[in-house]
Write a protein that holds these residues in place. Structure first.
Motif, mmCIF file in Angstrom:
data_model
loop_
_atom_site.group_PDB
_atom_site.id
_atom_site.type_symbol
_atom_site.label_atom_id
_atom_site.label_comp_id
_atom_site.label_asym_id
_atom_site.label_seq_id
_atom_site.Cartn_x
_atom_site.Cartn_y
_atom_site.Cartn_z
ATOM 1 N N VAL A 104 -15.862 -1.494 -4.399
ATOM 2 C CA VAL A 104 -15.413 -1.346 -3.011
ATOM 3 C C VAL A 104 -13.935 -0.952 -3.012
ATOM 4 C CG1 VAL A 104 -17.054 -2.901 -1.877
ATOM 5 C CG2 VAL A 104 -14.969 -3.859 -2.868
ATOM 6 N N ILE A 105 -13.577 -0.200 -2.000
ATOM 7 C CA ILE A 105 -12.173 0.172 -1.784
ATOM 8 C C ILE A 105 -11.811 -0.399 -0.415
ATOM 9 C CG2 ILE A 105 -10.547 2.108 -1.609
ATOM 10 C CD1 ILE A 105 -12.378 3.723 -3.419
ATOM 11 N N THR A 106 -10.797 -1.254 -0.391
ATOM 12 C CA THR A 106 -10.566 -2.094 0.797
ATOM 13 C C THR A 106 -9.177 -1.864 1.424
ATOM 14 O OG1 THR A 106 -9.770 -3.837 -0.673
ATOM 15 C CG2 THR A 106 -12.101 -3.930 -0.036
ATOM 16 N N PRO A 107 -8.901 -0.653 1.891
ATOM 17 C CA PRO A 107 -7.567 -0.388 2.429
ATOM 18 C C PRO A 107 -7.265 -1.169 3.701
ATOM 19 C CG PRO A 107 -9.054 1.446 2.899
ATOM 20 C CD PRO A 107 -9.793 0.523 1.990
ATOM 21 N N VAL A 108 -8.312 -1.649 4.400
ATOM 22 C CA VAL A 108 -8.094 -2.328 5.681
ATOM 23 C C VAL A 108 -8.053 -3.848 5.493
ATOM 24 C CG1 VAL A 108 -9.056 -2.673 8.004
ATOM 25 C CG2 VAL A 108 -9.157 -0.418 6.916
ATOM 26 N N SER A 109 -9.073 -4.415 4.809
ATOM 27 C CA SER A 109 -9.118 -5.888 4.698
ATOM 28 C C SER A 109 -8.184 -6.415 3.609
ATOM 29 C CB SER A 109 -10.551 -6.355 4.425
ATOM 30 O OG SER A 109 -10.962 -5.927 3.146
ATOM 31 N N GLU A 110 -8.003 -5.653 2.547
ATOM 32 C CA GLU A 110 -7.081 -6.080 1.474
ATOM 33 C C GLU A 110 -6.296 -4.864 1.010
ATOM 34 O OE1 GLU A 110 -8.986 -8.600 -1.685
ATOM 35 O OE2 GLU A 110 -10.703 -8.323 -0.363
ATOM 36 N N PRO A 111 -5.316 -4.441 1.819
ATOM 37 C CA PRO A 111 -4.602 -3.208 1.467
ATOM 38 C C PRO A 111 -3.931 -3.322 0.101
ATOM 39 C CG PRO A 111 -3.869 -4.065 3.612
ATOM 40 C CD PRO A 111 -4.804 -5.075 3.031
ATOM 41 N N PHE A 112 -3.896 -2.202 -0.608
ATOM 42 C CA PHE A 112 -3.316 -2.217 -1.957
ATOM 43 C C PHE A 112 -1.953 -1.551 -1.971
ATOM 44 C CE2 PHE A 112 -5.499 1.763 -1.605
ATOM 45 C CZ PHE A 112 -6.770 1.423 -1.147
ATOM 46 N N CYS A 113 -1.229 -1.703 -0.847
ATOM 47 C CA CYS A 113 0.079 -1.036 -0.713
ATOM 48 C C CYS A 113 1.037 -1.436 -1.836
ATOM 49 C CB CYS A 113 0.715 -1.399 0.627
ATOM 50 S SG CYS A 113 -0.343 -1.001 2.025
ATOM 51 N N ALA A 114 0.962 -2.701 -2.283
ATOM 52 C CA ALA A 114 1.930 -3.175 -3.286
ATOM 53 C C ALA A 114 1.812 -2.391 -4.588
ATOM 54 C CB ALA A 114 1.709 -4.656 -3.549
ATOM 55 N N ARG A 115 0.633 -1.819 -4.844
ATOM 56 C CA ARG A 115 0.487 -1.042 -6.074
ATOM 57 C C ARG A 115 0.265 0.451 -5.781
ATOM 58 N NH1 ARG A 115 -4.667 -3.816 -5.660
ATOM 59 N NH2 ARG A 115 -6.398 -2.351 -5.973
ATOM 60 N N CYS A 116 0.695 0.869 -4.594
ATOM 61 C CA CYS A 116 0.482 2.282 -4.225
ATOM 62 C C CYS A 116 1.441 3.187 -4.992
ATOM 63 C CB CYS A 116 0.680 2.489 -2.727
ATOM 64 S SG CYS A 116 0.466 4.210 -2.249
ATOM 65 N N SER A 117 0.880 4.163 -5.689
ATOM 66 C CA SER A 117 1.690 5.072 -6.509
ATOM 67 C C SER A 117 1.564 6.504 -5.992
ATOM 68 C CB SER A 117 1.195 5.005 -7.951
ATOM 69 O OG SER A 117 -0.182 5.368 -7.983
ATOM 70 N N ARG A 118 1.072 6.655 -4.744
ATOM 71 C CA ARG A 118 0.648 7.986 -4.292
ATOM 72 C C ARG A 118 1.636 8.697 -3.386
ATOM 73 N NH1 ARG A 118 -5.515 6.584 -2.663
ATOM 74 N NH2 ARG A 118 -5.953 5.512 -4.611
ATOM 75 N N LEU A 119 1.607 9.996 -3.488
ATOM 76 C CA LEU A 119 2.180 10.806 -2.437
ATOM 77 C C LEU A 119 1.188 11.921 -2.161
ATOM 78 C CD1 LEU A 119 4.840 13.246 -3.654
ATOM 79 C CD2 LEU A 119 4.336 11.341 -5.108
ATOM 80 N N ARG A 120 1.191 12.385 -0.926
ATOM 81 C CA ARG A 120 0.218 13.403 -0.536
ATOM 82 C C ARG A 120 0.935 14.646 -0.025
ATOM 83 N NH1 ARG A 120 -2.749 8.602 0.409
ATOM 84 N NH2 ARG A 120 -4.988 8.938 0.089
ATOM 85 N N LEU A 121 0.450 15.784 -0.457
ATOM 86 C CA LEU A 121 0.954 17.057 0.071
ATOM 87 C C LEU A 121 -0.114 17.611 1.001
ATOM 88 C CD1 LEU A 121 3.057 19.421 -0.023
ATOM 89 C CD2 LEU A 121 1.579 20.450 -1.772
#
Ligand code: SAM
Length: 376
Positions: free
Chosen positions: A296-313
C-alpha cells in the motif's frame, strides 16, 4: 596529485569542486545546445559532486519528469472528461527536458521516473529514455497506463529502461471502462502479460483504491501476486482532481490499513518486506508462497513527507517540490537561457530551500492541478 580546483559561484553556498567541473558553465551550455545528444553528454557528467539537499536535510535525488499533460484515458480520480490540455507551444521540448535532467544529475539526482499525463503518447519518448540512460541515471523508470505499452516494450528495453509501473485499478473490463472512461481493459492486460516476458519483469501494478468502486477487488488484485511475479500496490486516493468541495473524495477514500486488513482476512497473513530503498513510498508485504508482493502507498493516512526525496518537472517547465501543495517554481526561462546549467542549478537550490516539510492532505485543501498536470 589532485588536479586544479575550480570555484563555482552560482550555488547558494560557495564551494570548490574537483577539476571535471571546468566543462560546466558557458562552454557546457554551448555543447549541450549543439551536441544533439549523441551520447557525448552522458560520458562527461556521470559523477555527481554536490548533493541537492533541502532545508530539512532531505536528500533530493529523485526526479519525476512529466513529458506531457495529455492522456489517452480520462481516469475519474485524475481528470475531468473535458480537461483542457496545454497548448503545445508551452510544453518543453525533449532536448530541453534533457538539459534540465543533466543539471539535476550534476547535483546528485540519480533516479528518474518518466511519467505524464501518459508518457507513451509523447512522440520521441523512447528516444528520451535512451538519452536519459546515456546521461548516467542509475535508476530509470516509467509509469504508464499500458495502452501503448506493448508496441513500445522492445524499444524501451533497448533504450535502457530499468523498471515499469503500470496503472490498473480493476480486473473487470466494464469497471475499467467506467473508471478510465475508455474501454481498453484487454489491451492493457495484454501489455502487462507481455511486459512480464521482458527484462522489465517483475512489473509494478498501481491501483487507486476507491470505496464502493474497486474495494470489492482487493483480494482479487492481491491474488495476482500468487500467479505472477508482480508487485501489486494500492494507492490511497489523493484529493488532487480539482474537486475542492472534498465530499466525493471523503466518500471514496479508503485507507491503506483497511486494505491490508481486508486482504489478510481473505488470503492469510502478510509478512512485511524490508524496502531496498528507505525513501520508497510503498509498504511492501508478501503472502506465503507468492512470487509477487502486495503493498500500500499511504500519502493521506500516513504521509511519507519526512523521507520525501522527490522533485517533479511538469511538462510546461515548472518544478513541483511537493505533490501535496500547489507550490511550483518556473524553470522554463532558465532552461531556455544562453547559459542554462548554472541558471537551472540556482533554481534547483532555491526549490530545495522552499520545499515544505510536509504537504496538505485534507480534502478541503484539494490541489488545483490534477495529478496528470503535475506528473504522477
Ligand atoms: N498515465 C500514466 C498512468 O496512468 O500511470 C502516468 C500518469 S498517472 C497521473 C500516475 C499515477 O497517478 C497513476 O498510478 C494514477 O493512478 C495516479 N493518480 C492519479 N490521480 C490520483 C489521485 N487523485 N490519487 C491517487 N493516485 C492518483
Amino acid at each position: 596529485m589532485p588536479g586544479p580546483r575550480y570555484r563555482i559561484y552560482y550555488m547558494p553556498i560557495e564551494c570548490t569542486l574537483p577539476a571535471p567541473v571546468e566543462t560546466r558553465g558557458r562552454f557546457a551550455a554551448v555543447t549541450i545546445r549543439f551536441a544533439r545528444y549523441n551520447g557525448y553528454l552522458g560520458r562527461r557528467t556521470k559523477a555527481s559532486m554536490v548533493q541537492l539537499t533541502d532545508s530539512f536535510d532531505r536528500k533530493m535525488d529523485y526526479l519525476r519528469i512529466s513529458v506531457t499533460d495529455r492522456c489517452n484515458f480520462r481516469c475519474q480520480y485524475c481528470m475531468p472528461e473535458d480537461i483542457q490540455f496545454q497548448d503545445k507551444s508551452h510544453i518543453l521540448t525533449l532536448e530541453e527536458i534533457l538539459i534540465f535532467a543533466e543539471a539535476c544529475l550534476q547535483l546528485g539526482v540519480t533516479k528518474v521516473r518518466v511519467t505524464g499525463g501518459e508518457p507513451l503518447v509523447r512522440r520521441g519518448v523512447v528516444w528520451l529514455v535512451e538519452q536519459l540512460k546515456k546521461l548516467g541515471f542509475h535508476d530509470l523508470t516509467m509509469t504508464t497506463n499500458g495502452f501503448l505499452l506493448k508496441e513500445n516494450l522492445d524499444g524501451l528495453v533497448e533504450a535502457g529502461l530499468d523498471r515499469i509501473n503500470i496503472s490498473l485499478d480493476t480486473l473487470q473490463p466494464e469497471k475499467f471502462a467506467f473508471i478510465t472512461r475508455r474501454n481498453h481493459f484487454e489491451k492493457v492486460w495484454d501489455a502487462i502479460m507481455a511486459a512480464l516476458e521482458t527484462p522489465l519483469s517483475p512489473v509494478k501494478i498501481n491501483a487507486v483504491a476507491m470505496r464502493g468502486v474497486n474495494d470489492d477487488e482487493i483480494a482479487d488484485m492481491a491474488k495476482l501476486t500468487f500467479e505472477y511475479p508482480m508487485h501489486v500496490r494500492f494507492i490511497e486516493l489523493m484529493p488532487l482532481n480539482g474537486d475542492t468541495d472534498g465530499s466525493r473524495f471523503k466518500s471514496l477514500f479508503i485507507s491503506g490499513k483497511e486494505i491490508l486488513e481486508r486482504a489478510q482476512e481473505e488470503l492469510g497473513d502478510l509478512t512485511e518486506i524490508e524496502p531496498d530503498d528507505p525513501a520508497a513510498p510503498a509498504d511492501e508485504f508478501k503472502f506465503e508462497g507468492a512470487p509477487g508482493t502486495f503493498g500500500v502507498i499511504t500519502p493521506v493516512s500516513e504521509p511519507f513527507c519526512a523521507r520525501c526525496s522527490r522533485l517533479r518537472l511538469t511538462a510546461d517547465g515548472k518544478i513541483h517540490p511537493c505533490l501535496l501543495t500547489d507550490l511550483d517554481v518556473p524553470v522554463k526561462d532558465a532552461i531556455r537561457s544562453p547559459d542554462p546549467i548554472p541558471a537551472i542549478h540556482e533554481i534547483l537550490w532555491h526549490t530545495a530551500r522552499i520545499k515544505p516539510p510536509a504537504g496538505l492532505t485534507l480534502p478541503e485543501e484539494s490541489r488545483n492541478r490534477t495529478m496528470s498536470q503535475i506528473g504522477g
